[in-house]
Scaffold this motif. Structure first.
Motif, PDB file in Angstrom:
ATOM      1  N   GLN A 148       0.828  -1.205   0.000  1.00 58.28           N
ATOM      2  CA  GLN A 148       0.000   0.000   0.000  1.00 58.28           C
ATOM      3  C   GLN A 148       0.868   1.263   0.000  1.00 58.28           C
ATOM      4  O   GLN A 148       0.598   2.197  -0.758  1.00 58.28           O
ATOM      5  N   LEU A 149       1.896   1.284   0.839  1.00 53.74           N
ATOM      6  CA  LEU A 149       2.795   2.443   0.884  1.00 53.74           C
ATOM      7  C   LEU A 149       3.459   2.693  -0.461  1.00 53.74           C
ATOM      8  O   LEU A 149       3.549   3.835  -0.913  1.00 53.74           O
ATOM      9  N   GLU A 150       3.928   1.631  -1.084  1.00 55.46           N
ATOM     10  CA  GLU A 150       4.609   1.774  -2.377  1.00 55.46           C
ATOM     11  C   GLU A 150       3.674   2.274  -3.467  1.00 55.46           C
ATOM     12  O   GLU A 150       4.116   2.868  -4.436  1.00 55.46           O
ATOM     13  N   SER A 151       2.380   2.048  -3.305  1.00 55.10           N
ATOM     14  CA  SER A 151       1.427   2.463  -4.333  1.00 55.10           C
ATOM     15  C   SER A 151       1.091   3.951  -4.281  1.00 55.10           C
ATOM     16  O   SER A 151       0.525   4.491  -5.218  1.00 55.10           O
ATOM     17  N   ILE A 152       1.434   4.619  -3.188  1.00 55.19           N
ATOM     18  CA  ILE A 152       1.051   6.020  -3.001  1.00 55.19           C
ATOM     19  C   ILE A 152       1.835   6.919  -3.952  1.00 55.19           C
ATOM     20  O   ILE A 152       3.052   6.827  -4.049  1.00 55.19           O
ATOM     21  N   ASP A 153       1.114   7.783  -4.631  1.00 55.86           N
ATOM     22  CA  ASP A 153       1.729   8.769  -5.523  1.00 55.86           C
ATOM     23  C   ASP A 153       2.469   9.795  -4.653  1.00 55.86           C
ATOM     24  O   ASP A 153       1.844  10.526  -3.867  1.00 55.86           O
ATOM     25  N   GLN A 154       3.790   9.836  -4.780  1.00 56.61           N
ATOM     26  CA  GLN A 154       4.641  10.668  -3.925  1.00 56.61           C
ATOM     27  C   GLN A 154       4.255  12.143  -3.968  1.00 56.61           C
ATOM     28  O   GLN A 154       4.117  12.785  -2.936  1.00 56.61           O
ATOM     29  N   SER A 155       4.065  12.698  -5.150  1.00 53.94           N
ATOM     30  CA  SER A 155       3.785  14.145  -5.237  1.00 53.94           C
ATOM     31  C   SER A 155       2.413  14.476  -4.663  1.00 53.94           C
ATOM     32  O   SER A 155       2.255  15.489  -3.971  1.00 53.94           O
ATOM     33  N   LYS A 156       1.424  13.647  -4.918  1.00 56.50           N
ATOM     34  CA  LYS A 156       0.091  13.887  -4.352  1.00 56.50           C
ATOM     35  C   LYS A 156       0.116  13.754  -2.831  1.00 56.50           C
ATOM     36  O   LYS A 156      -0.505  14.540  -2.107  1.00 56.50           O
ATOM     37  N   PHE A 157       0.851  12.760  -2.350  1.00 55.08           N
ATOM     38  CA  PHE A 157       0.944  12.529  -0.910  1.00 55.08           C
ATOM     39  C   PHE A 157       1.624  13.705  -0.210  1.00 55.08           C
ATOM     40  O   PHE A 157       1.212  14.117   0.870  1.00 55.08           O
ATOM     41  N   GLU A 158       2.652  14.254  -0.835  1.00 50.36           N
ATOM     42  CA  GLU A 158       3.343  15.409  -0.260  1.00 50.36           C
ATOM     43  C   GLU A 158       2.402  16.606  -0.122  1.00 50.36           C
ATOM     44  O   GLU A 158       2.424  17.302   0.894  1.00 50.36           O
ATOM     45  N   ILE A 159       1.569  16.819  -1.126  1.00 52.16           N
ATOM     46  CA  ILE A 159       0.601  17.925  -1.065  1.00 52.16           C
ATOM     47  C   ILE A 159      -0.397  17.683   0.068  1.00 52.16           C
ATOM     48  O   ILE A 159      -0.681  18.585   0.866  1.00 52.16           O
ATOM     49  N   LEU A 160      -0.922  16.459   0.149  1.00 51.60           N
ATOM     50  CA  LEU A 160      -1.844  16.105   1.223  1.00 51.60           C
ATOM     51  C   LEU A 160      -1.190  16.360   2.584  1.00 51.60           C
ATOM     52  O   LEU A 160      -1.778  17.005   3.456  1.00 51.60           O
ATOM     53  N   CYS A 161       0.023  15.873   2.762  1.00 46.38           N
ATOM     54  CA  CYS A 161       0.703  15.993   4.049  1.00 46.38           C
ATOM     55  C   CYS A 161       1.029  17.437   4.412  1.00 46.38           C
ATOM     56  O   CYS A 161       0.968  17.804   5.593  1.00 46.38           O
ATOM     57  N   LEU A 162       1.332  18.256   3.429  1.00 43.62           N
ATOM     58  CA  LEU A 162       1.559  19.685   3.704  1.00 43.62           C
ATOM     59  C   LEU A 162       0.281  20.344   4.211  1.00 43.62           C
ATOM     60  O   LEU A 162       0.322  21.196   5.109  1.00 43.62           O
TER      61      LEU A 162
END
Length: 184
Positions: A148-162
């Motif tokens: 599941q972690l590997e499937s996460i889109d890095q750039s989208k996740f960074e925006i969410l986390c910000l």
């Protein structure tokens, strides 16, 4: 800027999480004084003492992270009508597991940490026996968490986390989540 991750059809994950927090904070503010009085009556003299600040942080963690697992590509594909493996789109354990470790860093109260894990894990299901719950025992789910972690889109996740960081005062990263799960 929006992450492009969704919690529900046409609803951004960060908007859903923040709106959940806003509703919970309004409800909590109505009961804050009675809770404060209860805490004063049961206050203990140890490092794990409850206080209003810890309870407020717990509410933030629950609201902001209860759907963190919806950031996986599996859930996003499911939301867009694509067929995905049932266990891969499941988001409650993923969300609860990582919220538990974030709570350990932010709250330092084993009871609240456990309650955060338990509430998030079961926010879509019947409550099970709490004695069966051990957030740190994941060996049988480690491969799924990794997938599941590997499937996460890095750039989208960074925006969410910000966006979430604005309310949580804590920076979530995929690397940090991998550390929590001891995944390389």
């Amino acid at each position: 800027m929006k992450s492009g991750l969704f919690s529900h059809p046409n609803k951004y994950l960060e908007d859903h999480s923040i709106n959940t927090l806003i509703i919970a904070e309004k409800k909590f503010n109505r009961i804050k004084k009675p809770i404060e009085n209860i805490i004063k009556n049961i206050q203990t003299k140890n490092d794990y003492a409850l206080n209003l600040e810890k309870i407020e942080k717990a509410i933030k963690i629950i609201c902001l992270l209860h759907d963190l697992g919806k950031s996986t590509n599996y859930f996003q594909q499911y939301l867009h009508g694509n067929k995905v493996e049932q266990k891969c789109k499941e988001h409650s354990f993923f969300s609860a597991y990582f919220a538990y470790f974030i709570a350990k860093e932010l709250i330092n109260n084993p009871l609240l940490e456990f309650l955060i894990y338990f509430v998030i894990k079961h926010h879509h299901s019947n409550l099970s026996d709490p004695l069966d719950e051990e957030p740190t025992k994941i060996e049988n789910k480690k491969e799924l968490l990794k997938k599941q972690l590997e499937s996460i889109d890095q750039s989208k996740f960074e925006i969410l986390c910000l966006e979430l960081q604005k309310y949580l005062d804590f920076r979530i990263t995929k690397e940090k989540l991998k550390e929590y799960a001891n995944i390389k």
